[in-house]
Design a protein around this motif. Structure first.
Motif, PDB file in Angstrom:
ATOM      1  N   GLY A  83       0.784  -1.230   0.000  1.00  0.00           N
ATOM      2  CA  GLY A  83       0.000   0.000   0.000  1.00  0.00           C
ATOM      3  C   GLY A  83       0.809   1.268   0.000  1.00  0.00           C
ATOM      4  O   GLY A  83       0.362   2.283   0.534  1.00  0.00           O
ATOM      5  N   ALA A  84       1.990   1.242  -0.580  1.00  0.00           N
ATOM      6  CA  ALA A  84       2.844   2.432  -0.634  1.00  0.00           C
ATOM      7  C   ALA A  84       2.708   3.068  -2.018  1.00  0.00           C
ATOM      8  O   ALA A  84       3.136   2.485  -3.011  1.00  0.00           O
ATOM      9  CB  ALA A  84       4.294   2.058  -0.348  1.00  0.00           C
ATOM     10  N   GLY A  85       2.118   4.246  -2.071  1.00  0.00           N
ATOM     11  CA  GLY A  85       1.848   4.889  -3.358  1.00  0.00           C
ATOM     12  C   GLY A  85       2.990   5.751  -3.846  1.00  0.00           C
ATOM     13  O   GLY A  85       4.085   5.789  -3.266  1.00  0.00           O
ATOM     14  N   THR A  86       2.721   6.468  -4.924  1.00  0.00           N
ATOM     15  CA  THR A  86       3.739   7.308  -5.556  1.00  0.00           C
ATOM     16  C   THR A  86       3.531   8.792  -5.290  1.00  0.00           C
ATOM     17  O   THR A  86       4.416   9.594  -5.574  1.00  0.00           O
ATOM     18  CB  THR A  86       3.739   7.073  -7.082  1.00  0.00           C
ATOM     19  N   ALA A  87       2.370   9.193  -4.739  1.00  0.00           N
ATOM     20  CA  ALA A  87       2.107  10.618  -4.491  1.00  0.00           C
ATOM     21  C   ALA A  87       3.106  11.170  -3.480  1.00  0.00           C
ATOM     22  O   ALA A  87       3.662  12.259  -3.660  1.00  0.00           O
ATOM     23  CB  ALA A  87       0.682  10.816  -3.996  1.00  0.00           C
ATOM     24  N   ILE A  88       3.304  10.446  -2.391  1.00  0.00           N
ATOM     25  CA  ILE A  88       4.352  10.757  -1.407  1.00  0.00           C
ATOM     26  C   ILE A  88       5.197   9.493  -1.310  1.00  0.00           C
ATOM     27  O   ILE A  88       4.882   8.571  -0.561  1.00  0.00           O
ATOM     28  CB  ILE A  88       3.753  11.148  -0.047  1.00  0.00           C
ATOM     29  N   PRO A  89       6.290   9.432  -2.099  1.00  0.00           N
ATOM     30  CA  PRO A  89       6.947   8.140  -2.331  1.00  0.00           C
ATOM     31  C   PRO A  89       7.988   7.735  -1.296  1.00  0.00           C
ATOM     32  O   PRO A  89       8.840   6.891  -1.589  1.00  0.00           O
ATOM     33  CB  PRO A  89       7.593   8.356  -3.699  1.00  0.00           C
ATOM     34  N   SER A  90       7.951   8.282  -0.080  1.00  0.00           N
ATOM     35  CA  SER A  90       8.992   7.994   0.915  1.00  0.00           C
ATOM     36  C   SER A  90       9.199   6.496   1.102  1.00  0.00           C
ATOM     37  O   SER A  90      10.335   6.000   1.101  1.00  0.00           O
ATOM     38  CB  SER A  90       8.607   8.599   2.277  1.00  0.00           C
ATOM     39  N   VAL A  91       8.104   5.764   1.275  1.00  0.00           N
ATOM     40  CA  VAL A  91       8.192   4.337   1.581  1.00  0.00           C
ATOM     41  C   VAL A  91       8.662   3.550   0.365  1.00  0.00           C
ATOM     42  O   VAL A  91       9.547   2.698   0.451  1.00  0.00           O
ATOM     43  CB  VAL A  91       6.835   3.809   2.083  1.00  0.00           C
ATOM     44  N   ARG A  92       8.073   3.847  -0.781  1.00  0.00           N
ATOM     45  CA  ARG A  92       8.433   3.112  -1.997  1.00  0.00           C
ATOM     46  C   ARG A  92       9.913   3.292  -2.328  1.00  0.00           C
ATOM     47  O   ARG A  92      10.610   2.322  -2.644  1.00  0.00           O
ATOM     48  CB  ARG A  92       7.555   3.583  -3.164  1.00  0.00           C
ATOM     49  N   LEU A  93      10.401   4.516  -2.230  1.00  0.00           N
ATOM     50  CA  LEU A  93      11.801   4.771  -2.564  1.00  0.00           C
ATOM     51  C   LEU A  93      12.741   4.094  -1.571  1.00  0.00           C
ATOM     52  O   LEU A  93      13.790   3.565  -1.969  1.00  0.00           O
ATOM     53  CB  LEU A  93      12.066   6.281  -2.590  1.00  0.00           C
ATOM     54  N   GLY A 103      12.323   1.307   0.094  1.00  0.00           N
ATOM     55  CA  GLY A 103      12.411  -0.108  -0.231  1.00  0.00           C
ATOM     56  C   GLY A 103      13.225  -0.361  -1.477  1.00  0.00           C
ATOM     57  O   GLY A 103      14.031  -1.303  -1.529  1.00  0.00           O
ATOM     58  N   GLU A 104      13.052   0.483  -2.485  1.00  0.00           N
ATOM     59  CA  GLU A 104      13.767   0.291  -3.750  1.00  0.00           C
ATOM     60  C   GLU A 104      15.265   0.501  -3.600  1.00  0.00           C
ATOM     61  O   GLU A 104      16.052  -0.027  -4.386  1.00  0.00           O
ATOM     62  CB  GLU A 104      13.195   1.229  -4.811  1.00  0.00           C
ATOM     63  N   HIS A 105      15.678   1.276  -2.598  1.00  0.00           N
ATOM     64  CA  HIS A 105      17.101   1.559  -2.408  1.00  0.00           C
ATOM     65  C   HIS A 105      17.822   0.477  -1.598  1.00  0.00           C
ATOM     66  O   HIS A 105      19.011   0.619  -1.318  1.00  0.00           O
ATOM     67  CB  HIS A 105      17.271   2.914  -1.712  1.00  0.00           C
ATOM     68  N   GLN A 106      17.118  -0.588  -1.231  1.00  0.00           N
ATOM     69  CA  GLN A 106      17.724  -1.631  -0.407  1.00  0.00           C
ATOM     70  C   GLN A 106      18.547  -2.645  -1.205  1.00  0.00           C
ATOM     71  O   GLN A 106      19.275  -3.442  -0.625  1.00  0.00           O
ATOM     72  CB  GLN A 106      16.639  -2.379   0.382  1.00  0.00           C
ATOM     73  N   GLY A 107      18.403  -2.626  -2.524  1.00  0.00           N
ATOM     74  CA  GLY A 107      19.147  -3.591  -3.339  1.00  0.00           C
ATOM     75  C   GLY A 107      18.700  -5.023  -3.099  1.00  0.00           C
ATOM     76  O   GLY A 107      19.506  -5.959  -3.178  1.00  0.00           O
ATOM     77  N   ALA A 108      17.416  -5.201  -2.797  1.00  0.00           N
ATOM     78  CA  ALA A 108      16.868  -6.522  -2.488  1.00  0.00           C
ATOM     79  C   ALA A 108      15.609  -6.745  -3.312  1.00  0.00           C
ATOM     80  O   ALA A 108      14.964  -5.782  -3.753  1.00  0.00           O
ATOM     81  CB  ALA A 108      16.538  -6.609  -0.991  1.00  0.00           C
ATOM     82  N   PRO A 109      15.213  -8.002  -3.525  1.00  0.00           N
ATOM     83  CA  PRO A 109      13.962  -8.260  -4.241  1.00  0.00           C
ATOM     84  C   PRO A 109      12.769  -7.701  -3.471  1.00  0.00           C
ATOM     85  O   PRO A 109      12.713  -7.786  -2.239  1.00  0.00           O
ATOM     86  CB  PRO A 109      13.904  -9.784  -4.350  1.00  0.00           C
ATOM     87  N   ILE A 110      11.819  -7.135  -4.219  1.00  0.00           N
ATOM     88  CA  ILE A 110      10.643  -6.508  -3.619  1.00  0.00           C
ATOM     89  C   ILE A 110       9.383  -7.250  -4.045  1.00  0.00           C
ATOM     90  O   ILE A 110       9.170  -7.517  -5.228  1.00  0.00           O
ATOM     91  CB  ILE A 110      10.522  -5.026  -4.050  1.00  0.00           C
ATOM     92  N   ILE A 111       8.552  -7.566  -3.062  1.00  0.00           N
ATOM     93  CA  ILE A 111       7.201  -8.053  -3.317  1.00  0.00           C
ATOM     94  C   ILE A 111       6.285  -6.851  -3.115  1.00  0.00           C
ATOM     95  O   ILE A 111       6.089  -6.398  -1.992  1.00  0.00           O
ATOM     96  CB  ILE A 111       6.836  -9.197  -2.351  1.00  0.00           C
TER      97      ILE A 111
END
Length: 280
Positions: free
Chosen positions: A220-230, A232-240
């Motif tokens: 449930g992490a959206g793109t309007a305020i992308p703090s959470v999404r970004l 996770g993406e910066h962890q260098g790990a597979p994302i579900i």
């Protein structure tokens, strides 16, 4: 055509090879517990008709300027949310995530923009949660006169729901008696005290160094305020990635599930059971 079963199996295999789970969560997870999504005007105005009549947008009420100009209205909004979060039971996805984490060697850590305290209520270790936008269950001085952050447990808001106004006395700073506010990062906010969230982040950073094979479950992490999404993406790990409206894409190692949190987690748990994951 999207095959959810194939996606669930891929998720199960990513989890089975991991030794640590990072749960990154946004507002969509709260919706699965029956909480309203305040990002959209329509949903917020339905929950707060008085704000709808005044055509007040989320950014206008979720703003320290509102506490200075109309403190009873601002505390009407946040006081109602505080009472709502206190009585809300976490949805089933929380328990499934917690059970998965118990069987990973390094367990789980949570990184969330949600201020509702639902992870703590669901039994997650409070020392393994980062609330990157703060918590409604903690207060600070409006000024602020000091760096103090204290629990909101002694404040029981009484709300006129029709007017969205606080009826009883608002909380005050115990040091200078100025108006207190939630320790939440709001819009246009230069007074938020971030010490509590920074200490949480330091604990996450230390845990992250102990994990060799991380998997990220983003819900449930959206793109309007992308703090959470970004993050996770910066962890260098597979994302579900679990997101009904904004599943998008992930790297080749990731999986996108355009589903609600409970539905997706049920499918993942069933696949884990088929794969022989302990405790599933």
């Amino acid at each position: 055509m999207h095959d959810p079963n194939a996606g669930f199996i891929r998720c199960a295999r990513l989890i089975a090879q991991a030794d640590g789970l990072l749960i990154t969560a946004g507002a969509g997870l709260g919706v699965d517990s029956g909480l309203p999504d305040f990002r959209g005007d329509e949903g917020m105005w339905q929950a707060y008709p008085a704000l709808g009549k005044a055509r007040m947008h989320f950014q206008e009420i979720a703003n320290p300027a509102a506490f200075r100009a109309r403190p009873r209205l601002a505390w009407g909004f946040y006081g109602h949310r505080l009472a709502l979060y206190r009585q809300t039971r976490p949805g089933p996805a929380f328990g499934m995530l917690r059970d998965i984490a118990r069987h990973l060697r390094r367990g789980a850590f949570v990184f969330t923009s949600n201020v509702d305290g639902q992870f703590q209520k669901a039994g997650f270790d409070a020392d393994r949660i980062v609330e990157c936008h703060g918590s409604i269950h903690h207060l600070q001085c409006m000024e602020p006169c000091s760096a103090a952050i204290w629990p909101a447990g002694d404040f029981s808001p009484e709300i006129d729901a029709d007017a969205c106004e606080l009826l009883n006395a608002p909380p005050l700073c115990p040091r200078c008696s100025a108006l207190a506010r939630p320790n939440i990062l709001m819009f246009g906010d230069w007074g938020w005290l971030e010490d509590r969230s920074e200490a949480q982040q330091a604990r996450l950073d230390a845990w992250r160094h102990t994990v060799e094979r991380l998997v990220v479950i983003e819900i449930g992490a959206g793109t309007a305020i992308p703090s959470v999404r970004l993050f996770g993406e910066h962890q260098g790990a597979p994302i579900i990635r679990i997101n009904l409206r904004e599943a998008g894409t992930t790297s080749g190692k990731g999986v996108c599930l355009p589903l609600r949190a409970g539905e997706a987690m049920n499918g993942i748990v069933d696949a884990l059971r088929e794969e022989g994951f302990p405790g599933a």
